[in-house]
Enzyme design. Structure first.
Site: not given
Ligand code: SAM
Length: 280
Positions: A19, A42, A100, A118, A143-144, A164
């Site tokens: 961050h 993500h 984030s 998400e 899917d991100g 992320d």
């Molecule tokens: N970016 C956030 C932050 O810094 O506050 C934290 C994100 S965390 C490390 C990863 C997130 O990705 C989780 O909430 C998880 O549910 C989500 N996730 C997992 N696979 C994903 C995908 N294919 N597409 C989108 N989100 C996904």
């Protein structure tokens, strides 16, 4: 089935690094008047309750944001990030941690845009509710990695893309490289910031090699370790790989990392580094 929940880890040393870098990139992008896109592939839940069961169980934030947010000698460069943290905690007690998307929400201007994705069935509704009144943001469940194809290039032709993933699946180490390639093909001038954990050093070495083999130019690697590399379970370090970093970012992180390392790791173990791994 996704089991990773960021609420267990919010505000830990890896979030502090991620961050901080995010806030410095956003601040640099705002030096020009022209609006830009913040794409978070993500995004997580957005806001994390640090007195909640998940954060309390691990206590990771106590060795992360808990160690720096009220220091008297905070470097100027940390102020955008810490202002976002203070904005959620105006009464001097650390109750919430901004993920984030909330760091971006605090820093961005009226004319900038946010695309937040998400996948998790519990975190997505929290994120959507958090942004329900913010006309700058679009929140999607999906899917991100797909967004790197669907949302790029942005109309504004300027932007930060934060990638992320939880690295819960081994395939994430390859998917991030493929995703960056797809995104870069569509938006070669964008700033791409990829977070990674160091659990097994070999995985990161492979990932970096794969990235270098894409022929994408101008890549900076920033890393902060709290312990030496190890074969045991658990994350010893984390890093950010930034493609097309703002020109000041390398010097800014070289200035900040000694302070961050000293405060986050009083025992002095681990290391920190800022390396241009592919030249311009
Ligand atoms: N970016 C956030 C932050 O810094 O506050 C934290 C994100 S965390 C490390 C990863 C997130 O990705 C989780 O909430 C998880 O549910 C989500 N996730 C997992 N696979 C994903 C995908 N294919 N597409 C989108 N989100 C996904």
């Amino acid at each position: 089935m996704l089991s990773y929940r960021h609420s267990f880890h919010a505000g830990n040393h890896a979030d502090v690094l991620k961050h901080t870098v995010e806030s410095l990139i956003l601040t640099a992008l705002m030096e020009k008047e022209k609006p830009f896109l913040y794409l978070d592939t993500h995004a997580g839940a957005g806001r994390y309750l640090l007195s909640g069961e998940h954060a309390e169980r691990t206590g990771e934030y106590l060795e992360g944001i808990g160690r720096i947010w009220q220091q008297p000698d905070v470097p100027e460069l940390l102020k955008p990030y810490l202002s976002a943290v203070r904005n959620l905690n105006p009464h001097g007690t650390l109750k919430y941690y901004p993920g984030s998307p909330l760091i971006a929400r605090f820093l961005l201007r009226e004319e900038d845009k946010m695309e937040l994705t998400e996948l998790h069935s519990s975190d997505y509704p929290l994120l959507r509710t958090e942004f329900s009144k913010d006309s700058r943001a679009r929140v999607a469940r999906g899917d991100g990695y797909q967004q790197l194809k669907a949302k790029l290039p942005p109309l504004s032709r300027r932007g930060l893309i934060l990638i992320d993933p939880p690295y819960e699946l081994k395939s994430d180490y390859q998917d991030v490289v493929k995703g960056i390639q797809e995104g870069h093909k569509r938006f070669a001038t964008g700033v791409f910031a990829l977070w990674y954990p160091v659990v097994m050093r070999q995985q990161i070495k492979h990932m970096v090699k794969d990235l270098q083999a894409t022929n994408i130019r101008n890549i900076l690697q920033i890393e902060l370790a709290v312990r030496p590399d190890s074969d045991q379970r658990g994350m010893t370090a984390s890093g950010m790989i930034v493609i097309n970093p703002p020109w000041k970012l390398k010097a800014q992180m070289e200035e900040l990392l000694p302070w961050l390392h000293q405060k986050l790791v009083p025992a002095g173990t681990g290391h920190f580094s800022v390396t241009q791994i592919v030249p311009e």
